[in-house]
Design an enzyme around this catalytic site. Structure first.
Site, PDB file in Angstrom:
ATOM      1  N   GLU A 157       0.809  -1.223   0.000  1.00 11.74           N
ATOM      2  CA  GLU A 157       0.000   0.000   0.000  1.00 11.74           C
ATOM      3  C   GLU A 157       0.844   1.277   0.000  1.00 11.74           C
ATOM      4  O   GLU A 157       0.794   2.078   0.944  1.00 11.74           O
ATOM      5  CB  GLU A 157      -0.977  -0.022   1.186  1.00 11.74           C
ATOM      6  CG  GLU A 157      -1.957  -1.186   1.099  1.00 11.74           C
ATOM      7  CD  GLU A 157      -3.058  -1.143   2.151  1.00 11.74           C
ATOM      8  OE1 GLU A 157      -2.859  -0.528   3.207  1.00 11.74           O
ATOM      9  OE2 GLU A 157      -4.121  -1.740   1.900  1.00 11.74           O
ATOM     10  N   GLU A 312      -6.507  -8.234  -0.778  1.00 10.18           N
ATOM     11  CA  GLU A 312      -6.871  -8.326   0.641  1.00 10.18           C
ATOM     12  C   GLU A 312      -8.349  -8.025   0.802  1.00 10.18           C
ATOM     13  O   GLU A 312      -8.879  -7.117   0.152  1.00 10.18           O
ATOM     14  CB  GLU A 312      -6.129  -7.268   1.477  1.00 10.18           C
ATOM     15  CG  GLU A 312      -4.657  -7.469   1.644  1.00 10.18           C
ATOM     16  CD  GLU A 312      -4.037  -6.351   2.486  1.00 10.18           C
ATOM     17  OE1 GLU A 312      -4.757  -5.720   3.291  1.00 10.18           O
ATOM     18  OE2 GLU A 312      -2.843  -6.102   2.320  1.00 10.18           O
TER      19      GLU A 312
HETATM   20  C1  GLA Z   1      -4.176  -3.030   4.904  1.00  7.69           C
HETATM   21  C2  GLA Z   1      -2.785  -3.623   5.008  1.00  7.69           C
HETATM   22  C3  GLA Z   1      -2.714  -4.856   5.865  1.00  7.69           C
HETATM   23  C4  GLA Z   1      -3.585  -4.726   7.090  1.00  7.69           C
HETATM   24  C5  GLA Z   1      -4.996  -4.424   6.645  1.00  7.69           C
HETATM   25  C6  GLA Z   1      -5.959  -4.351   7.797  1.00  7.69           C
HETATM   26  O1  GLA Z   1      -4.886  -3.366   3.803  1.00  7.69           O
HETATM   27  O2  GLA Z   1      -2.202  -3.865   3.762  1.00  7.69           O
HETATM   28  O3  GLA Z   1      -1.364  -5.054   6.228  1.00  7.69           O
HETATM   29  O4  GLA Z   1      -3.104  -3.704   7.895  1.00  7.69           O
HETATM   30  O5  GLA Z   1      -5.010  -3.183   6.003  1.00  7.69           O
HETATM   31  O6  GLA Z   1      -7.252  -4.201   7.337  1.00  7.69           O
END
Ligand code: GLA
Ligand code: ZN
Length: 681
Positions: A157, A312
């Site tokens: 991210e 994710e």
């Molecule tokens: C993000 C991060 C993860 C985690 C999630 C929690 O998407 O990439 O490492 O922290 O949030 O929802």
């Protein structure tokens, strides 16, 4: 559109799995074996590893320990799974920040961050880039031929801003390359206003409330562009290091509509696009499904229709702090997965496989709870998703075909957001305008692509331009010729007002020839505020209904366009509120006001006028959404009830239910949140 080759040709299956951090269980390797057993029971086939493993694999500079990764890469493969391996730059070890302090960011207040958090390195820092290069090369060299390796997940991210001296100098260099001379920069930033002339590039500091200039909008735009390019440049170096040894597909997990990176520029360097998304169904099924659908259509559009990877999502609850968070019902978990794949994802992946014991996010949803066994509700739901995906190999690489496109342009958001002149109509306004149109088509089951300005408009019957405030001649010409050749375009208030430096076009708007295309000129920009006292309320009257104004409303002089709707306040001078204009073989619509539900009425008109088609010729109640993905061998239909009430759908012919292998009867009742996945018999 034709289907794409599978992203991972050696493993042409829908991916199901997620983030796995086995290093957290280093002292209890029996848990790794249990994970392998559970992985099969959960019908998962993928693990994303190494995202936050840097301190484990390089415990001190130049000292490496790949034992955990080696063991788990082997184990996962032996158990039939595959791995997407991450580069670890999303979170640096303590020793690295101690030894090379320049890697830590300077925040917007001008303070140098101490070692803390993650994702907060300076993207310019040569010391950080060098350490990342070394560790990426080590990983790529070591695992390039490992049979478990599917592809690469760069960092985590990316985003944010750094205001350190290194970034400031690089920004100055960027400006010098862009403008050549300081006089040209002064001209483009209009710095005679307030005597803000710069005498040299070295005087320029990034825009920030404390350390730099905050009122030169041209500078804001350049800073945001610079920052996005600088992050992409960092990513390119990460890619170069991996590519030295490995030719496996590369991605990075993006976040929502993150305005800090221009995804359409980033995409040029990635083999596939991937996204993290955590819909909160407790906000209401329909509204959450609509928002999710918009995001998913955006993800698919980033790589021009190529399927993306949902990297994710949350099994169960999405939480980093517990208070007031909601988990999902069984049906919501399944519906979420169906939404993702029906809009073009070739995966359902989760954060995370197993809950950690401490530090942060220990209560965040995971396939495996602290309880550690498979007889939990979440585990059962994940296994159901896995069973479903196992029947859908034919989806891999398949596409969504749409006749409607909505533009979504990050530099335009930069121009609208943070502009002192636009006021508090911030980035949310841009997003809200686009999503209101998207939702209106969505509710009528008309598929939409969310595209950049670089896409070929002629593929579409209808193109909706989202607040195209920034306009340069090539884009204006593209819009003109699209309409001339038979396209239907819809635009809104604030069309073609400034150039890419945020300098207003002279000679009237919509500028650059678009006044001819839309057959009108904007005389004044006005707004309605919820707290106005001495101003009459104003409405837009259209086909017997009235729509209350709040937000932008322009006064328009028609020059050939026909008004289809009028403002009700007679003292508000305007020839109309919604206009239609035939131009060449096509048509141009101008919606001079801001609204978030009027789009429903306008879309009904467009469906009739442009003969827009639904993905299946079914009769269905409102709230039933039908999507279709077209593959090499067949088309697959997703029929979802995105409400909590029972709804009915009648099919035009017999279809096969791909989950049960039964023929579906012509009329079906679907309970709230239920769905069908169908193919032609
Ligand atoms: C993000 C991060 C993860 C985690 C999630 C929690 O998407 O990439 O490492 O922290 O949030 O929802
Ligand atoms: Zn920096």
């Amino acid at each position: 559109m034709k289907p794409f080759k599978p992203t991972f040709p050696e493993f042409p299956h829908m991916l199901h799995g997620g983030d796995y951090s086995p290093e957290q269980w280093r002292e209890t390797p029996e848990i790794w074996d249990e994970d392998m057993r559970l992985m099969k029971l959960a019908h998962t086939n993928e693990m994303t590893m190494g995202i936050f493993s840097w301190a484990e694999i390089e415990p001190s500079e130049g000292v490496y320990d790949f034992s955990v990764l080696d063991t788990l890469m082997d184990k996962i493969y032996e158990n039939g799974g595959r791995v997407i391996l991450a580069t670890p730059s999303g979170s640096r070890p303590h020793w690295l920040a101690d030894k090379y302090p320049e890697v830590m960011r300077v925040n917007v207040q001008g303070h140098k961050e101490r070692y803390n958090r993650r994702h907060n390195h300076c993207a310019t820092s040569p010391a950080y880039r060098e350490r990342v290069r070394i560790i990426n090369e080590k990983l790529a060299e070591r695992y390039k031929d490992h049979p478990a390796l599917l592809g690469w997940h760069l960092s985590n991210e990316y985003g944010g801003f750094c205001y350190c001296d290194l970034c400031t100098k690089k920004f100055q260099k960027f400006l010098k390359e862009k403008y050549g001379t300081i006089d040209e920069l002064n001209r483009c930033w209009w710095t005679r206003f307030w005597s803000h002339r710069y005498d040299s590039f070295e005087q320029i500091e990034p825009p920030a409330p404390v350390i730099g200039e905050a009122f030169v909008q041209g500078m804001h735009l350049d800073w945001k562009q610079f920052n996005s390019e600088n992050i992409i440049d960092f990513i390119k170096e990460e890619i170069k290091a991996v590519r030295k040894y490995s030719d496996k597909p590369i991605t990075t997990n993006c976040m929502g509509f993150n305005p800090e990176i221009d995804h359409r520029e980033l995409e040029k360097h990635l083999d596939f696009f991937s996204q993290d998304e955590y819909p909160l169904w407790a906000n209401g099924i329909t509204v959450t499904a609509e928002r999710l659908a918009f995001l998913l259509d955006y993800c698919r559009g980033i790589k021009h229709g190529q399927p993306f990877i949902m990297m994710e999502s949350a099994p169960g609850i999405h939480v980093s702090a517990m208070r007031f968070k909601k988990t999902k019902t069984d049906k919501q978990q399944l519906l979420e997965a169906v939404k993702m794949i029906s809009h073009g994802s070739d995966s359902v992946l989760y954060f995370q496989w197993r809950k950690g014991r401490g530090a942060h996010e220990k209560f965040h949803g995971a396939v495996v709870d602290h309880y550690g066994k498979d007889d939990t509700r979440v585990f059962r739901n994940v296994a159901k998703v896995g069973t479903m995906l196992e029947k859908l190999d034919d989806l891999v690489g398949s596409v969504v075909n749409a006749d409607v496109a909505i533009t979504f342009d990050t530099p335009t958001r930069w121009a609208l957001n943070g502009s002192a002149d636009i006021g508090d109509w911030s980035d949310n306004g841009y997003h809200a305008t686009a999503s209101a149109f998207h939702a209106a088509f969505y509710r009528k089951n008309i598929p939409v692509d969310v595209i950049g300005y670089d896409e070929d408009f002629s593929k579409y019957k209808v193109v909706v331009l989202t607040v195209p405030y920034v306009m340069e001649q090539p884009l204006a010409d593209k819009i003109r010729s699209y309409v001339e050749n038979g396209g239907v375009v819809i635009t809104s208030f604030l069309t073609s007002v400034v150039n890419s430096n945020d300098l207003c076009h002279l000679g009237g708007t919509p500028a650059l020839g678009l006044s001819d295309v839309f057959g009108l000129r904007v005389d004044e920009i006005d707004t309605y505020r919820p707290f106005d006292q001495d101003i009459a309320e104003n409405y837009v009257a259209y086909e017997g209904k009235e729509y209350k104004l709040s937000g932008f409303a322009e006064h328009v002089v028609a020059k050939g366009a026909t008004a289809l709707a009028q403002y009700t306040d007679e003292e508000f001078f305007s020839d109309g509120a919604l206009f239609e204009h035939s131009f060449g073989k096509g048509k141009a619509y101008y919606m001079a006001f801001q609204h978030d539900t009027f789009q429903n009425a306008l879309v009904e008109r467009l469906i009739k006028e442009c003969s827009l088609k639904t993905p299946m010729d079914a009769e269905s109640d409102d709230g039933i959404i039908i999507r279709r993905r077209d593959g090499e061998k067949k088309s697959i239909y997703f029929v979802t009830n995105e409400t909590n009430e029972e709804k009915t759908v009648s099919f035009p012919k017999a279809y096969r239910n791909l989950m049960t292998d039964e023929t579906v009867s012509r009329t079906q009742k679907l309970a709230g949140c239920e769905f069908l996945i169908l193919a032609e018999e």
